[in-house]
Each structure stands twice: as C-alpha cells, then as structure tokens.
Scaffold this motif. Structure first.
Motif, PDB file in Angstrom:
ATOM      1  N   LEU A 196      90.007  34.405 -25.424  1.00  0.00           N
ATOM      2  CA  LEU A 196      88.929  35.368 -25.234  1.00  0.00           C
ATOM      3  C   LEU A 196      87.893  34.814 -24.268  1.00  0.00           C
ATOM      4  O   LEU A 196      87.459  33.668 -24.399  1.00  0.00           O
ATOM      5  CB  LEU A 196      88.265  35.685 -26.580  1.00  0.00           C
ATOM      6  N   GLU A 197      87.508  35.623 -23.319  1.00  0.00           N
ATOM      7  CA  GLU A 197      86.402  35.313 -22.418  1.00  0.00           C
ATOM      8  C   GLU A 197      85.356  36.388 -22.627  1.00  0.00           C
ATOM      9  O   GLU A 197      85.686  37.532 -22.957  1.00  0.00           O
ATOM     10  CB  GLU A 197      86.858  35.346 -20.956  1.00  0.00           C
ATOM     11  N   TYR A 198      84.093  36.033 -22.434  1.00  0.00           N
ATOM     12  CA  TYR A 198      83.041  37.041 -22.564  1.00  0.00           C
ATOM     13  C   TYR A 198      81.841  36.677 -21.714  1.00  0.00           C
ATOM     14  O   TYR A 198      81.651  35.525 -21.338  1.00  0.00           O
ATOM     15  CB  TYR A 198      82.641  37.238 -24.029  1.00  0.00           C
ATOM     16  N   ASP A 199      81.054  37.678 -21.415  1.00  0.00           N
ATOM     17  CA  ASP A 199      79.832  37.518 -20.638  1.00  0.00           C
ATOM     18  C   ASP A 199      78.752  37.007 -21.589  1.00  0.00           C
ATOM     19  O   ASP A 199      78.394  37.681 -22.554  1.00  0.00           O
ATOM     20  CB  ASP A 199      79.440  38.876 -20.038  1.00  0.00           C
ATOM     21  N   TYR A 200      78.230  35.831 -21.328  1.00  0.00           N
ATOM     22  CA  TYR A 200      77.225  35.223 -22.201  1.00  0.00           C
ATOM     23  C   TYR A 200      75.881  35.937 -22.128  1.00  0.00           C
ATOM     24  O   TYR A 200      75.092  35.847 -23.055  1.00  0.00           O
ATOM     25  CB  TYR A 200      77.026  33.743 -21.853  1.00  0.00           C
TER      26      TYR A 200
END
Length: 77
Positions: free
Chosen positions: A29-33
């Motif tokens: 999973l990648e996400y915008d911090y």
C-alpha cells in the motif's frame, strides 16, 4: 496515518479514496501523507471502510472541525 503493520491489504481504502491510496505491486500500500483538504471526506470514508482499522485520522484536524466559529468566539470572550 496508516499503520502498515496492521494493514492486511483488503483495499477498501483504495476504493474509497483512490486519489490518496493505491497499491504498488500486488500488496504494498502506498498513500499520500498530506492529502489536500478537498480529499478529507474521502479519507474519512477510507478510514471507516478499513476492516482492521489501520487508518487513523489526525485528532487535531477532527477537533478543529467540530468547533464552529461562533463557539470559538464565545470561548475567547
């Protein structure tokens, strides 16, 4: 914030907020911090949709929205 040790890659966050959450490969999973304020509602839906509660919202942001401007003014008087 996402607790990646708790995340089980169900992907409900990706469906709820695809502008913020995405998979890299099959399970990472990648996400915008720091998502824009316009995406705040989507992030709330993503946090609510997570079956393992891996997504937590910043308490200060949530608390600031709960206080209306008129309440804020009365509190300072």
């Amino acid at each position: 914030m996402v607790d990646l040790t708790r995340c089980q890659s169900y992907g409900q966050c990706v469906f709820a907020a695809p502008s913020v959450f995405r998979f890299h490969g099959e399970e990472a999973l990648e996400y915008d911090y720091t998502p824009d304020d316009q995406l705040r509602e989507q992030v709330r839906w993503a946090a609510a949709a997570c079956p393992v509660h891996a997504i937590t919202l910043d308490y200060l942001d949530e608390q600031a929205e709960a206080v209306s401007p008129s309440e804020n003014v009365r509190g300072k008087a």
